[in-house]
Design a protein around this motif. Sequence first.
Motif, PDB file in Angstrom:
ATOM      1  N   SER A   1       0.830  -1.207   0.000  1.00 52.77           N
ATOM      2  CA  SER A   1       0.000   0.000   0.000  1.00 52.77           C
ATOM      3  C   SER A   1       0.867   1.261   0.000  1.00 52.77           C
ATOM      4  N   LEU A   2       2.128   1.137   0.438  1.00 52.74           N
ATOM      5  CA  LEU A   2       3.030   2.290   0.352  1.00 52.74           C
ATOM      6  C   LEU A   2       3.304   2.633  -1.106  1.00 52.74           C
TER       7      LEU A   2
ATOM      8  N   GLU B   1       1.307   1.986  -3.521  1.00 54.85           N
ATOM      9  CA  GLU B   1       0.064   2.508  -4.084  1.00 54.85           C
ATOM     10  C   GLU B   1      -0.157   3.951  -3.648  1.00 54.85           C
ATOM     11  N   ALA B   2       0.157   4.227  -2.376  1.00 56.57           N
ATOM     12  CA  ALA B   2       0.006   5.597  -1.889  1.00 56.57           C
ATOM     13  C   ALA B   2       0.901   6.531  -2.706  1.00 56.57           C
ATOM     14  N   ALA B   3       2.127   6.081  -2.956  1.00 55.26           N
ATOM     15  CA  ALA B   3       3.057   6.906  -3.722  1.00 55.26           C
ATOM     16  C   ALA B   3       2.580   7.071  -5.155  1.00 55.26           C
ATOM     17  N   LYS B   4       1.998   5.989  -5.681  1.00 51.19           N
ATOM     18  CA  LYS B   4       1.479   6.039  -7.048  1.00 51.19           C
ATOM     19  C   LYS B   4       0.389   7.109  -7.145  1.00 51.19           C
ATOM     20  N   VAL B   5      -0.531   7.090  -6.173  1.00 48.38           N
ATOM     21  CA  VAL B   5      -1.614   8.082  -6.170  1.00 48.38           C
ATOM     22  C   VAL B   5      -1.037   9.478  -5.924  1.00 48.38           C
ATOM     23  N   ASP B   6       0.013   9.535  -5.110  1.00 52.69           N
ATOM     24  CA  ASP B   6       0.663  10.822  -4.840  1.00 52.69           C
ATOM     25  C   ASP B   6       1.362  11.377  -6.074  1.00 52.69           C
ATOM     26  N   GLY B   7       1.568  10.525  -7.065  1.00 53.27           N
ATOM     27  CA  GLY B   7       2.139  11.019  -8.308  1.00 53.27           C
ATOM     28  C   GLY B   7       3.519  10.501  -8.642  1.00 53.27           C
ATOM     29  N   ALA B   8       3.953   9.424  -7.997  1.00 58.19           N
ATOM     30  CA  ALA B   8       5.307   8.931  -8.233  1.00 58.19           C
ATOM     31  C   ALA B   8       5.319   7.866  -9.328  1.00 58.19           C
TER      32      ALA B   8
ATOM     33  N   LEU C   1      10.572   6.506  -9.250  1.00 57.56           N
ATOM     34  CA  LEU C   1      10.543   7.374  -8.065  1.00 57.56           C
ATOM     35  C   LEU C   1      10.130   6.596  -6.816  1.00 57.56           C
TER      36      LEU C   1
ATOM     37  N   VAL D   1      10.791   5.726  -1.846  1.00 63.74           N
ATOM     38  CA  VAL D   1      10.040   4.981  -0.837  1.00 63.74           C
ATOM     39  C   VAL D   1      10.703   3.651  -0.486  1.00 63.74           C
TER      40      VAL D   1
END
Lengths: 282, 380
Positions: free
Chosen positions: A172-173, A175-182, A186, A191
């Motif tokens: 989920s980290l 995925e969170a970064a993906k949604v954050d735009g990474a 990146l 991460v």
Amino acid sequence: MISRRSVTLRHIGLWIGIFFALYPVVWIISASVNPVDNLAASRLIPEGLTLDNYRGLFDDPLVPFRDWLINSWKISLAGAIGNLALAALAAYSFSRLRFRGRRAGLLGLLLVQVFPQFLGFIAIFFTLQAIGEVAPGFGLDTHAGLLLVYLGGAIGFNTYLIKGFMDTVPISLDEAAKVDGASPALIFWRVILPLTRPVLGVIFIITFVGLYGELLLASVLLRSAENFTLAMGLQQFSLSEYAAKWGALSAAAILGSAPIVATFLVAQKQIVGGLTQGGVKG
Amino acid sequence: MAEIHFDGVGKIYPGGTRAITDVSFEIHDGEFVVLVGPSGCGKSTLLRMVAGLEEITEGEIRIGDRVVNDVPPKDRDIAMVFQNYALYPHMTVYDNMAFGLKLRKFSKDEIERRVQEAARVLEITEYLQRKPKALSGGQRQRVAMGRAIVREPSAFLMDEPLSNLDAKLRVQMRSELGLLHARLKTTTMYVTHDQVEAMTLGDRVAVIRKGVLQQVDAPQELYKNPANLFVAGFIGSPAMNFIGGSVSGGHFDYGAGKLPVTRDIAAGSGRVVAGIRPEHFFVPEGELHPDQGMEAEVGLVEQLGSDALVHFEIDVAPVLTPDIRELLEDAGEDASSLGEKTKMVARVDPLAAPRPGDRMVLGVESDKMHFFSEDTGEVI
């Protein structure tokens, strides 16, 4: 309650152990500063103190000790960094991406590790020879060539180790970064890599130490004395007339091992942390 | 701000497993819609399809006017709150919240302004320099919210954000979430398996079962007029009581007795399932004709202060349709252990509550009964 006697007994056992572990070390240190330069006459407590043995290593025009030290550092450092980079990237792919041949790749990596590397010595030798005909910079008796072989060598095991660690980082980290735009790159840099730092530190040190002391491959692939690594040089030492120069040999051994000892002392905490941290998610 | 449209959305996993079937509805601009359903019903999958973390294999999803099927998550202008918060452990609270803004190349001043503002709203200003591991569960939850807020996205996606909190904190955070939405008015899609959360938070609630949308409605509407047996049984706590029988001559005949049916239900409906909410039972003041109530054998009586829950049994075999079986499973009960009698729950005035072991006739507000087809589960 432990009786006084048993405490004393334990202490005696302890001191015997310490004596066994330290005796050779003290002996070598003592020999390296002993002005009497031969095995027969050397004693645990030297008759005087001198740094001539150390000085001699760097002054002898026949023995490029300084080159060997530099070579070893250069190769081990580059090898460890390169190895880490490749293994971390491979581990990230195996841990996070789903692609055709992923399982086969993982199994293959493991399988290759089962065979000892010297089974491939002849093949490696001829491969490097062939490479040398096309790209002389990477052929036999070159550091770049040796590095190539080193880089291939430990990737499998290290990849496995890092992958295991990365698997404990919750997806989920990502995925969170993906949604954050990474982007995937990146996510890896910002991460995953920082979170796997403990295990990366351990692998770096282990690889560095391993390469620093590696003798077999180096002696197959390197020829000229100025290209030697320290391990090779020291071995040459013990075969040459230097074998009789006990003090010089001791000094060389100490100079060679000092960086390793220092690294371990500095990174002790990280090593222990890295080896155990994968087990429990914090 | 934006609407989210679902148009015939479906999801089939590469192995051939179907997770979502033909979901069509829309979330209006600024609306708080809660997806609720038993675990494994596909509600999280649907949310993740909006986020771009799962591929949309059928139909299309539009955010605003844009079809987002092939748009990567970062370009969908959404922010997501994860069940386990998914905070970056190696970054401070500040950096966690600023990460998305940094990646989007916001100026330092703007990042500072937004993070400080969000921290102020969520009351986490004093923790900004801490790492997540130095925070309590509730504080982590706030940081996760903060990370979504600072982006000022057109929609929030929340995947069971309160499920990791203890009961007390969950209630507190729930009301804070409600207030936050009232203040920001950002379109929100919220997934939970807790129907109380769904009822209290949602402007509208979407009930999903086995990947199929059952009903989307305002919480009260859902409660009062469930479209089918599954929705009726899933929404409400304690759950609606079900009893099988048939309707004829203005009466519902359930075997052990009859209840008057005030509504116009065709006599030829065949076997039906009647649903009675716990609060639609009452303890009669005098003697009640058996046709106006149910012969009950009182078991446990739970005094809750404001009211009392009376568990009782009636002398009829329990009705078991596929929907009811699934509801039982979701509640962690085994259909085979139900026994020969139908267990029911009534919510009554605590002062009038019977005692355990009593045999009595419990009154039923029969005009508030629901009837469902036993075959299809659809409301009649």
